[in-house]
Design a protein around this motif. Structure first.
Motif, PDB file in Angstrom:
ATOM      1  N   SER B  25      -9.524 -98.572 -94.512  1.00  0.00           N
ATOM      2  CA  SER B  25      -9.810-100.007 -94.811  1.00  0.00           C
ATOM      3  C   SER B  25      -8.582-100.728 -94.549  1.00  0.00           C
ATOM      4  O   SER B  25      -7.511-100.341 -95.141  1.00  0.00           O
ATOM      5  CB  SER B  25     -10.473 -99.993 -96.209  1.00  0.00           C
ATOM      6  OG  SER B  25     -11.616 -99.440 -96.208  1.00  0.00           O
ATOM      7  N   LYS B  26      -8.691-101.872 -94.125  1.00  0.00           N
ATOM      8  CA  LYS B  26      -7.488-102.820 -94.076  1.00  0.00           C
ATOM      9  C   LYS B  26      -7.242-103.341 -95.352  1.00  0.00           C
ATOM     10  O   LYS B  26      -6.255-103.464 -95.820  1.00  0.00           O
ATOM     11  CB  LYS B  26      -7.862-103.848 -92.818  1.00  0.00           C
ATOM     12  CG  LYS B  26      -6.760-104.778 -92.697  1.00  0.00           C
ATOM     13  CD  LYS B  26      -6.870-105.634 -91.485  1.00  0.00           C
ATOM     14  CE  LYS B  26      -5.815-106.566 -91.249  1.00  0.00           C
ATOM     15  NZ  LYS B  26      -4.535-105.997 -91.510  1.00  0.00           N
ATOM     16  N   ILE B  28      -7.134-103.426 -99.544  1.00  0.00           N
ATOM     17  CA  ILE B  28      -6.889-102.507-100.319  1.00  0.00           C
ATOM     18  C   ILE B  28      -7.945-102.525-101.574  1.00  0.00           C
ATOM     19  O   ILE B  28      -8.258-101.644-101.979  1.00  0.00           O
ATOM     20  CB  ILE B  28      -5.531-102.884-101.143  1.00  0.00           C
ATOM     21  CG1 ILE B  28      -5.019-101.740-101.961  1.00  0.00           C
ATOM     22  CG2 ILE B  28      -5.425-104.053-101.882  1.00  0.00           C
ATOM     23  CD1 ILE B  28      -4.526-100.373-100.994  1.00  0.00           C
ATOM     24  N   VAL B  73      -3.175-103.163-111.305  1.00  0.00           N
ATOM     25  CA  VAL B  73      -1.948-103.326-110.322  1.00  0.00           C
ATOM     26  C   VAL B  73      -2.473-104.285-109.279  1.00  0.00           C
ATOM     27  O   VAL B  73      -1.538-105.122-108.783  1.00  0.00           O
ATOM     28  CB  VAL B  73      -1.335-102.071-109.970  1.00  0.00           C
ATOM     29  CG1 VAL B  73      -0.214-102.089-108.854  1.00  0.00           C
ATOM     30  CG2 VAL B  73      -0.824-101.403-111.436  1.00  0.00           C
ATOM     31  N   ILE B  74      -3.262-103.863-108.541  1.00  0.00           N
ATOM     32  CA  ILE B  74      -3.705-104.626-107.340  1.00  0.00           C
ATOM     33  C   ILE B  74      -3.914-106.168-107.563  1.00  0.00           C
ATOM     34  O   ILE B  74      -3.537-106.982-106.861  1.00  0.00           O
ATOM     35  CB  ILE B  74      -4.975-104.131-106.536  1.00  0.00           C
ATOM     36  CG1 ILE B  74      -4.675-102.682-105.896  1.00  0.00           C
ATOM     37  CG2 ILE B  74      -5.603-104.961-105.199  1.00  0.00           C
ATOM     38  CD1 ILE B  74      -5.826-101.905-105.359  1.00  0.00           C
ATOM     39  N   THR B  76      -2.198-107.799-109.812  1.00  0.00           N
ATOM     40  CA  THR B  76      -1.203-108.408-110.175  1.00  0.00           C
ATOM     41  C   THR B  76      -0.256-108.605-109.056  1.00  0.00           C
ATOM     42  O   THR B  76       0.132-109.480-108.615  1.00  0.00           O
ATOM     43  CB  THR B  76      -0.427-107.286-111.105  1.00  0.00           C
ATOM     44  OG1 THR B  76      -1.287-106.975-112.058  1.00  0.00           O
ATOM     45  CG2 THR B  76       0.902-108.033-111.648  1.00  0.00           C
ATOM     46  N   VAL B  77      -0.197-107.573-108.047  1.00  0.00           N
ATOM     47  CA  VAL B  77       0.604-107.545-106.968  1.00  0.00           C
ATOM     48  C   VAL B  77      -0.244-108.552-105.937  1.00  0.00           C
ATOM     49  O   VAL B  77      -1.342-108.001-105.555  1.00  0.00           O
ATOM     50  CB  VAL B  77       0.833-106.310-106.032  1.00  0.00           C
ATOM     51  CG1 VAL B  77       1.523-106.286-105.035  1.00  0.00           C
ATOM     52  CG2 VAL B  77       1.701-105.291-107.155  1.00  0.00           C
ATOM     53  N   PRO B  78       0.428-109.423-104.994  1.00  0.00           N
ATOM     54  CA  PRO B  78      -0.286-110.325-104.184  1.00  0.00           C
ATOM     55  C   PRO B  78      -0.695-109.720-102.943  1.00  0.00           C
ATOM     56  O   PRO B  78      -0.150-108.679-102.738  1.00  0.00           O
ATOM     57  CB  PRO B  78       0.662-111.336-103.649  1.00  0.00           C
ATOM     58  CG  PRO B  78       1.653-111.463-104.928  1.00  0.00           C
ATOM     59  CD  PRO B  78       1.793-109.872-105.477  1.00  0.00           C
ATOM     60  N   TYR B  80      -1.425-107.814 -99.672  1.00  0.00           N
ATOM     61  CA  TYR B  80      -0.483-107.386 -98.636  1.00  0.00           C
ATOM     62  C   TYR B  80      -0.964-107.509 -97.337  1.00  0.00           C
ATOM     63  O   TYR B  80      -1.841-107.636 -96.880  1.00  0.00           O
ATOM     64  CB  TYR B  80      -0.536-105.838 -98.496  1.00  0.00           C
ATOM     65  CG  TYR B  80       0.308-104.914 -97.576  1.00  0.00           C
ATOM     66  CD1 TYR B  80       1.625-105.193 -97.614  1.00  0.00           C
ATOM     67  CD2 TYR B  80      -0.299-104.333 -96.471  1.00  0.00           C
ATOM     68  CE1 TYR B  80       2.303-104.532 -96.628  1.00  0.00           C
ATOM     69  CE2 TYR B  80       0.547-103.736 -95.669  1.00  0.00           C
ATOM     70  CZ  TYR B  80       1.862-103.842 -95.688  1.00  0.00           C
ATOM     71  OH  TYR B  80       2.539-102.999 -94.616  1.00  0.00           O
ATOM     72  N   GLN B  83       0.089-104.857 -91.485  1.00  0.00           N
ATOM     73  CA  GLN B  83      -0.516-103.757 -90.785  1.00  0.00           C
ATOM     74  C   GLN B  83      -1.000-102.974 -91.667  1.00  0.00           C
ATOM     75  O   GLN B  83      -0.205-102.668 -92.606  1.00  0.00           O
ATOM     76  CB  GLN B  83       0.122-103.267 -89.879  1.00  0.00           C
ATOM     77  CG  GLN B  83      -0.594-103.428 -88.441  1.00  0.00           C
ATOM     78  CD  GLN B  83       0.501-102.726 -87.493  1.00  0.00           C
ATOM     79  OE1 GLN B  83       1.707-102.418 -87.738  1.00  0.00           O
ATOM     80  NE2 GLN B  83       0.040-102.134 -86.306  1.00  0.00           N
ATOM     81  N   ALA B  84      -2.508-102.534 -91.700  1.00  0.00           N
ATOM     82  CA  ALA B  84      -2.878-101.630 -92.417  1.00  0.00           C
ATOM     83  C   ALA B  84      -2.327-100.191 -92.335  1.00  0.00           C
ATOM     84  O   ALA B  84      -1.838 -99.618 -93.249  1.00  0.00           O
ATOM     85  CB  ALA B  84      -4.683-101.596 -92.582  1.00  0.00           C
ATOM     86  N   VAL B  85      -2.571 -99.839 -91.057  1.00  0.00           N
ATOM     87  CA  VAL B  85      -2.202 -98.432 -90.596  1.00  0.00           C
ATOM     88  C   VAL B  85      -0.978 -98.624 -89.676  1.00  0.00           C
ATOM     89  O   VAL B  85      -1.085 -99.511 -88.821  1.00  0.00           O
ATOM     90  CB  VAL B  85      -3.200 -97.601 -90.230  1.00  0.00           C
ATOM     91  CG1 VAL B  85      -4.232 -97.400 -91.267  1.00  0.00           C
ATOM     92  CG2 VAL B  85      -4.008 -98.139 -88.843  1.00  0.00           C
TER      93      VAL B  85
END
Lengths: 101, 174
Positions: B25-26, B28, B73-74, B76-78, B80, B83-85
């Motif tokens: 999945s791109k 998160i 945590v996701i 909290t962190v902006p 991403y 690129q995913a992979v």
């Protein structure tokens, strides 16, 4: 029990390899941690399947310990992610290269 | 095709499809939702194997507690943006992963099946129940590792608080 235990082991191997591919290819550090959880689950399936095959319960006790270790790993790993984000403003594993010579 | 077989095939198909979702999945957030789906499917497999205690603990600890960590945590962190992979690792990792899968299958089919069996035969399990059998081993033979596990949880909690707290430099004395 009509399903052979080998099928459970094959499923466990498949999930393990998928988690390994996830750890290798993902660039987001949180996704790497999530793929690690996938690998731990694969180990759990193998433990319980061997347990039922070999008529023992020690594998289920070890699954209990793996659950504990997974919780500890998630807490420490995500704490590290928060610390890294606060320091670098980034969660890309390619850019965390301060230890590289 | 009895009920065990139907449950096994549906839960394992769900687990493998969700695992592909976790890895590829791109976004998160979709990865974490697929992880919950995988964990519930694996818990169903545990119930199907007859390990009720582990199946219940899987839902309680993994699918509730650990996933809540990740979601917090996701959030909290902006998000991403990259690129995913990584395509250059993708080309290497798929054949290597296939080779490792073949090795695991070979070892598990021809290797460990001939090891010694324990005393908890299906008759004993049917008499005392799975939960009683597991906890009788956990609180007698594995009592010391059980206590060490609680110590590990305590250390991990303290470590997570230390790592994740904000550095506040309050220099009041100067």
């Amino acid at each position: 029990m009509s399903i052979p235990y080998e099928y459970y082991i094959a499923l466990s191997g498949l999930l393990m390899v998928l988690g390994l591919i996830g750890v290798t290819v993902r660039k987001n550090i949180i996704a790497v941690l999530i793929s690690t959880e996938l690998m731990l689950n694969a180990v759990n399936i193998a433990f319980v399947a061997y347990d039922m095959k070999l008529n023992d319960v020690a594998g289920q006790v070890f699954v209990f310990f793996i659950l504990t270790i997974a919780a500890a790993e998630a807490a420490v790993g995500l704490g590290l992610v928060m610390a890294i984000y606060r320091l670098r403003k980034d969660v890309d594993v390619e850019k965390l290269s301060e230890l590289k010579l | 095709m009895d009920l065990h077989a139907i449950a096994f095939w549906s839960f394992s198909a769900l687990a493998v499809l969700s695992a592909f979702g976790v890895v590829f999945s791109k976004n998160i957030v979709y990865s974490v939702l697929s992880l919950i789906s995988t964990l519930i499917a694996v818990s169903g497999l545990f119930f199907n194997l007859g390990a009720e205690l582990i199946g219940a603990l899987q839902i309680l600890i993994y699918a509730v507690a650990i996933v809540v960590f990740y979601v917090l945590v996701i959030s909290t962190v902006p998000q991403y943006k990259g690129q995913a992979v990584d395509p250059k690792y993708m080309l290497i990792s798929i054949p290597v992963g296939f080779v490792i899968f073949m090795e695991l299958a070979y070892v598990s089919i021809y290797g460990a099946w001939s090891s010694a069996t324990g005393i908890f035969s299906p008759e004993v399990i049917g008499e005392v129940g799975n939960i009683k059998a597991v906890s009788s081993m956990l609180f007698t033979k594995y009592l010391f590792p059980f206590e060490v596990a609680s110590l590990i949880l305590l250390v991990a909690m303290v470590g997570a608080i230390l790592l994740g707290r904000k550095e506040q430099v309050m220099e009041e004395g100067k």
